[in-house]
Write a protein that holds these residues in place. Sequence first.
Motif, PDB file in Angstrom:
ATOM      1  N   ASP A 245      66.609 103.908 -38.447  1.00  0.00           N
ATOM      2  CA  ASP A 245      67.321 102.774 -39.056  1.00  0.00           C
ATOM      3  C   ASP A 245      67.604 101.677 -38.032  1.00  0.00           C
ATOM      4  N   THR A 246      68.006 102.105 -36.836  1.00  0.00           N
ATOM      5  CA  THR A 246      68.297 101.096 -35.794  1.00  0.00           C
ATOM      6  C   THR A 246      67.030 100.369 -35.379  1.00  0.00           C
TER       7      THR A 246
ATOM      8  N   MET B 235      75.730 100.600 -34.402  1.00  0.00           N
ATOM      9  CA  MET B 235      75.098 101.441 -35.432  1.00  0.00           C
ATOM     10  C   MET B 235      75.089 102.906 -35.005  1.00  0.00           C
TER      11      MET B 235
ATOM     12  N   ASN C 245      73.734 106.152 -39.546  1.00  0.00           N
ATOM     13  CA  ASN C 245      72.392 105.605 -39.306  1.00  0.00           C
ATOM     14  C   ASN C 245      71.535 106.559 -38.492  1.00  0.00           C
ATOM     15  N   SER C 246      70.306 106.708 -38.926  1.00  0.00           N
ATOM     16  CA  SER C 246      69.343 107.452 -38.117  1.00  0.00           C
ATOM     17  C   SER C 246      68.780 106.525 -37.037  1.00  0.00           C
TER      18      SER C 246
END
Length: 535
Positions: free
Chosen positions: A484-485, A468, A480-481
């Motif tokens: 988000d992960t 990611m 993805n920030s």
Amino acid sequence: MSNYLKLIVLGLVVLFAMMAINFARDPAYLVHAVIIAGVAIGLFIWTLRRMDVAVVTGDVSNEYMDGVIRAGVIATAVWGVTGFLVGVTIASQLAFPQLNFEWAQGYANFGRLRPLHTSAVIFAFGGNALIATSFYVVQRTSAARLWGGNLAWFVFWGYQLFIVMAATGYLLGSTQSKEYAEPEWYVDIWLTIVWLAYLAVFLGTLVKRKEPHIYVANWFYLAFIVTVAMLHVVNNLSIPVSIWGSKSVQVFSGVQDAMVQWWYGHNAVGFFLTAGFLGMMYYFIPKQAERPIFSYKLSIIHFWALIFLYIWAGPHHLHYTALPDWASTLGMVFSIVLWMPSWGGMINGLMTLSGAWDKLRTDPVIRMMVISVGFYGMSTFEGPMMAIRAVNSLSHYTDWTIGHVHSGALGWNGMITFGALYYLTPILWKRERLYSLSLVSWHFWLATIGIVLYAASMWVTGIMEGLMWREVDPNGFLVNSFADTVAAKFPMYVVRALGGTMFLTGAIIMCYNLWMTVRRAPAKEASLTVAVPAE
């Protein structure tokens, strides 16, 4: 040391501790000064009371010194459950952040509990296991009582004091922020004193041995003691800001500090968590299996290869940093080369069961020891693979590393220690057998399934996390920030907490089993303490 000299030394310690309490510049230093003062006053009174009592003791020179080993077994079990409990707590905090309770004023948040967990499991659980088993093994294989009289007791209680000071320091915010080396300067000095006493006891016992041969397990224990002393002293070189405060400034800085730290950090794994526990493997697996080591020559090759190669592997922790490429490449190469001697040791441990494989069906203790060697083999393959620069670019800073560490720590170090405790308890307390083999089997399956859940969830989430972070859109921007992960990892974090809970439950069952072995199992009439040299 005469009682009068002891009283003078203890009196001076009390005086200095009282001054430290008065001038303390931070809460951790104040609490530690109070602890030191309390310990010193208690020892002063105890020594004073004993001066008027005639202590009559028989000749124990022909007996093994098993009292300190019994204390070590108890400490190992207690600290183990404590460390696993804190581990489950912080795993739950990562899955459910609301468990970082605001009312605890920060003392029980993840940031302070995490070093408490690592130190409790590595140094309190693992360290006590190594000290206790090394004292047991060196006596039995040397046919000699521990050297130094009560110095072994100083090592035991001094080490417990170090653990208490380190743990309270973490909770109170006292740390030098070095992985596996968080305690501040005065705790490090105390550990150095205790560790040198440990080396003296172990080496002194070897010197006065009645057996001409030094069994290979003692070579591993000795390498662990000597190398950890060197690593500890160099990595913790620091200058105190004040003699009345816990804060210190590191002698090394920048990339040099990082290099020294991971020279220490990786070799803490290599010698504290590998060499020392291999000493355990080379003694307890043959004893439990009632078979000789498969190949003594291979054990010697395993020893020297490990000693010469491991010390160079640390720089692989610093790929893609300011460290020169040649240095991290050197660490990568030596890590890969380490794979073969490590697997040689694994094969040696497993093949010791040649002709006794049927014991795996009937003896859950040997089953626990064998699966620990399996985890050792898996970790010593995964580690060199993760040291490769291309793999490391995906795995580093992700939970894959966490999975790797715990499959080794829980699977290899934990399981071999459990096996050793199950072996030692009936012997040290002179019992015919363990209280319940069925409970050992329960412990085995709970621990094994718990480790698999823990490691597998971290492998999955780690690789997902790395991928990611790499994902970009057609314009080259990250998709993805970081948040988000974190959100995507939630299910695996719950699985990790579940796996840790199962491992903790197994350890609690073990403590109950060992307690009942001491209290209820039939006593063994023949003495097991007499140090009779082997024919």
